[in-house]
Design a protein around this motif. Structure first.
Motif, mmCIF file in Angstrom:
data_model
loop_
_atom_site.group_PDB
_atom_site.id
_atom_site.type_symbol
_atom_site.label_atom_id
_atom_site.label_comp_id
_atom_site.label_asym_id
_atom_site.label_seq_id
_atom_site.Cartn_x
_atom_site.Cartn_y
_atom_site.Cartn_z
ATOM 1 N N ASN A 279 35.576 27.770 43.131
ATOM 2 C CA ASN A 279 36.800 27.187 42.584
ATOM 3 C C ASN A 279 36.583 26.600 41.196
ATOM 4 O OD1 ASN A 279 37.466 26.012 45.885
ATOM 5 N ND2 ASN A 279 38.535 27.667 44.869
ATOM 6 N N LEU A 280 35.482 25.870 41.027
ATOM 7 C CA LEU A 280 35.250 25.157 39.777
ATOM 8 C C LEU A 280 35.018 26.092 38.597
ATOM 9 C CD1 LEU A 280 32.909 22.353 41.155
ATOM 10 C CD2 LEU A 280 35.232 22.030 40.276
ATOM 11 N N ASP A 281 34.185 27.098 38.779
ATOM 12 C CA ASP A 281 33.858 27.981 37.654
ATOM 13 C C ASP A 281 35.066 28.748 37.129
ATOM 14 O OD1 ASP A 281 31.300 27.043 37.898
ATOM 15 O OD2 ASP A 281 30.355 28.989 38.233
ATOM 16 N N PRO A 282 35.884 29.357 37.984
ATOM 17 C CA PRO A 282 37.069 30.041 37.446
ATOM 18 C C PRO A 282 38.026 29.103 36.721
ATOM 19 C CG PRO A 282 36.603 30.807 39.657
ATOM 20 C CD PRO A 282 35.714 29.609 39.421
ATOM 21 N N LEU A 283 38.258 27.920 37.271
ATOM 22 C CA LEU A 283 39.220 26.993 36.675
ATOM 23 C C LEU A 283 38.719 26.453 35.339
ATOM 24 C CD1 LEU A 283 41.801 25.284 36.731
ATOM 25 C CD2 LEU A 283 40.554 23.596 38.110
ATOM 26 N N PHE A 284 37.474 26.033 35.276
ATOM 27 C CA PHE A 284 36.987 25.347 34.078
ATOM 28 C C PHE A 284 36.191 26.245 33.129
ATOM 29 C CE2 PHE A 284 37.520 21.764 37.076
ATOM 30 C CZ PHE A 284 38.367 20.978 36.308
ATOM 31 N N LEU A 285 35.620 27.340 33.656
ATOM 32 C CA LEU A 285 34.772 28.203 32.819
ATOM 33 C C LEU A 285 35.318 29.615 32.660
ATOM 34 C CD1 LEU A 285 31.277 27.121 34.255
ATOM 35 C CD2 LEU A 285 32.561 26.115 32.341
ATOM 36 N N ILE A 300 39.968 41.858 40.408
ATOM 37 C CA ILE A 300 40.380 41.249 39.144
ATOM 38 C C ILE A 300 41.078 42.267 38.262
ATOM 39 C CG2 ILE A 300 39.578 40.107 37.048
ATOM 40 C CD1 ILE A 300 37.244 39.021 38.699
ATOM 41 N N GLN A 301 42.281 41.934 37.850
ATOM 42 C CA GLN A 301 43.026 42.777 36.911
ATOM 43 C C GLN A 301 43.067 42.094 35.543
ATOM 44 O OE1 GLN A 301 46.856 44.006 38.449
ATOM 45 N NE2 GLN A 301 46.019 44.546 40.455
ATOM 46 N N ALA A 302 43.572 42.823 34.566
ATOM 47 C CA ALA A 302 43.637 42.298 33.205
ATOM 48 C C ALA A 302 44.351 40.947 33.188
ATOM 49 C CB ALA A 302 44.357 43.285 32.294
ATOM 50 N N ASN A 303 43.750 39.994 32.495
ATOM 51 C CA ASN A 303 44.308 38.652 32.286
ATOM 52 C C ASN A 303 44.208 37.736 33.493
ATOM 53 O OD1 ASN A 303 45.118 39.323 29.596
ATOM 54 N ND2 ASN A 303 46.945 40.324 30.441
ATOM 55 N N ASP A 304 43.632 38.193 34.600
ATOM 56 C CA ASP A 304 43.517 37.321 35.765
ATOM 57 C C ASP A 304 42.731 36.052 35.444
ATOM 58 O OD1 ASP A 304 44.946 39.040 37.351
ATOM 59 O OD2 ASP A 304 43.381 39.294 38.868
ATOM 60 N N MET A 305 41.571 36.213 34.834
ATOM 61 C CA MET A 305 40.718 35.040 34.620
ATOM 62 C C MET A 305 41.340 34.090 33.597
ATOM 63 S SD MET A 305 38.730 35.792 36.950
ATOM 64 C CE MET A 305 37.828 34.249 36.890
ATOM 65 N N ALA A 306 42.059 34.623 32.642
ATOM 66 C CA ALA A 306 42.771 33.756 31.697
ATOM 67 C C ALA A 306 43.873 32.993 32.408
ATOM 68 C CB ALA A 306 43.339 34.583 30.550
ATOM 69 N N ALA A 307 44.541 33.644 33.348
ATOM 70 C CA ALA A 307 45.601 32.973 34.103
ATOM 71 C C ALA A 307 45.036 31.873 34.993
ATOM 72 C CB ALA A 307 46.360 33.987 34.949
ATOM 73 N N ILE A 308 43.840 32.098 35.543
ATOM 74 C CA ILE A 308 43.218 31.106 36.414
ATOM 75 C C ILE A 308 42.685 29.929 35.604
ATOM 76 C CG2 ILE A 308 41.282 30.696 37.981
ATOM 77 C CD1 ILE A 308 41.610 33.655 38.876
ATOM 78 N N ARG A 309 42.136 30.214 34.420
ATOM 79 C CA ARG A 309 41.562 29.156 33.588
ATOM 80 C C ARG A 309 42.664 28.486 32.772
ATOM 81 N NH1 ARG A 309 36.771 29.608 28.944
ATOM 82 N NH2 ARG A 309 36.237 27.371 28.942
#
Length: 469
Positions: A279-285, A300-309
């Protein structure tokens, strides 16, 4: 950044605290915490565990209604159909909160009460209940903190795949928008999810929580879609209400190897990733823990990690104690399972190890590795075998000691530069304790589930005296 004054906006001063007996005053005087002025004192609950009224005013079933009515799922065979009957007794329960001296109350909103099918039609009567609850809190000088999801997914959405269906990110965002539009003028702050890793591990991996699914792939999928829904909902709310303080709630704990063998040390590291950093790494990193990236990559699709962070205004931390982990080739959760606890370690009735210093470790980790975000301890408490009420009170010295020691840990963490803003005791009421049913009690208020009589415990009197001091 969320400030204490923002949290308390709209709440007037609480009523004077009731006088306490000599024993309670003595307990408070034994306490050592030195917490700063403006520190937020609160109590926590969750909807399915206390509300009851599962068919009232248009509410539809949740996954916990289905799960608790499945034979063999709940230890004592009970369910949340009535629970604490808070739906009909909320005004009196708010009086308990205010009279005790709590300045804040963290509660959750039942998705199937607001949108019975999970999407589409909004149930106005369901939102009316939370309207009345919020107004009552503010009248009594108690600031409301709302959590949008505490595990009670509408069964109608589970029938469409639940947290395995990627569309749930948008379903959750729609529900969040509807709810904040109705209550957001009075509620501050808002938490998106409660303990997504716990919901994924026990509800979608081990299968001993609702919806009862099992396996590694099930766990990974539920975890990613919760992370995605969390970020999607925050963005959706901010697009319409930029003045709301938005965050989420994680269960965090130190993870220790149960021995010094390389296998157990490696297993503890993997378990730490599944419980904490997933939980912590996706949200903050903006990334998943490196050892698990291959498992998440297909989801994971395009922009997923940006949406999570997405930036959060605060983080809620639920803390109960550490875990001791061993290598277990048969364990679905990264071949890591629960191992031996060091001899002499105190435990609660549920067998959970007690270590107040672990709370300092958790908060220091947030300080040192995740930017020291503003934090509330949104759950902390203990389950013990309480005696029957006698003389208008329940004596629970072990729980009182647990609170005293963990509040001392809060004070130490603040003195070490951790951005801790407040503390919420778990739980206000004895309640339906998930798979344990009604046989296990965490409350600072005793509930007779046959009569719904509320009786304060000595731990509540201790907290009241400490808050007064």
């Amino acid at each position: 950044m969320l400030r204490r004054r923002d949290f308390l906006a709209g709440a007037t001063a609480a009523a004077a605290l009731p006088a306490l007996g000599a024993a309670s005053r003595a307990q408070a005087q034994m306490a050592t915490p030195r917490l700063p002025p403006g520190f937020i004192w609160g109590a926590s609950t969750s909807a399915y565990q206390i509300e009851g009224a599962v068919k009232a005013d248009g509410r539809a079933p949740s996954i916990w209604d289905t799960f608790s009515h499945t034979p063999g799922r709940i230890a004592d065979g009970t369910n949340g159909d009535v629970a604490c009957d808070h739906y009909n007794r909320y005004a009196a329960d708010v009086d308990i909160i205010a009279n005790a001296g709590f300045r804040a109350y963290r509660f959750s909103i039942a998705w199937p009460r607001v949108m019975p099918q999970g999407t589409g039609a909004v149930n106005t009567a369901g939102l009316d209940f939370y309207d009345h609850l919020v107004d009552r809190l503010l009248e009594r000088g108690v600031a409301p903190m709302a959590c949008l999801y505490h595990w009670d997914l509408p069964q109608a959405l589970q029938d469409r795949g639940g947290w395995h269906n990627r569309d749930i990110a948008n379903w959750f965002a729609d529900y969040a928008r509807v709810t904040v539009a109705r209550l957001g003028d009075r509620v501050q702050p808002w938490a998106m999810l409660n303990e997504p890793s716990v919901h994924a591990i026990f509800g979608h991996g081990f299968g001993n929580h609702a919806p009862g699914l099992t396996g590694w792939a099930s766990y990974v999928t539920a975890q990613h879609h919760q992370n995605l829904a969390q970020g999607t909902a925050i963005a959706a709310i901010r697009a319409e209400r930029r003045d709301r303080a938005l965050g989420t709630v994680f269960s965090l704990q130190p993870i220790h190897p149960s021995s010094n063998t390389p296998q157990d040390i490696a297993a503890a590291s993997r378990f730490d990733a599944c419980w904490n950093t997933i939980n912590l790494d996706p949200l903050f990193l903006g990334r998943y823990p490196a050892e698990f990236e291959p498992y998440f990559a297909p989801l994971i699709q395009a922009n997923d990690m940006a949406a999570i962070r997405v930036p959060v205004d605060f983080l809620g931390v639920n803390y109960y104690g550490p875990s001791f982990i061993k290598h277990d080739p048969s364990a679905f959760l990264a071949q890591a399972g629960y191992g031996a606890v060091p001899p002499g370690t105190p435990r609660t009735l549920l067998g959970w190890p007690i270590d107040p210093n672990g709370l300092v470790q958790v908060l220091a980790r947030l300080r040192d590795h995740y930017g020291n975000p503003p934090v509330y301890v949104t759950e902390n408490g203990a389950c013990y075998e309480d005696p029957a009420p006698a003389g208008g009170v329940v004596q629970d010295p072990e729980r009182t000691a647990y609170f005293r020691e963990h509040l001392d840990a809060c004070a130490r963490a603040i003195s070490q530069g951790c951005a801790l803003e407040g503390y919420f005791a778990w739980s206000l009421l004895d309640n339906f304790e998930w798979a344990e049913g009604k046989r296990r009690r965490f409350g600072v208020v005793h509930v007779d589930f046959d009569t719904q009589q509320r009786t304060p415990k000595a731990s509540l009197q201790f907290l009241s005296q400490l808050m007064r001091a």
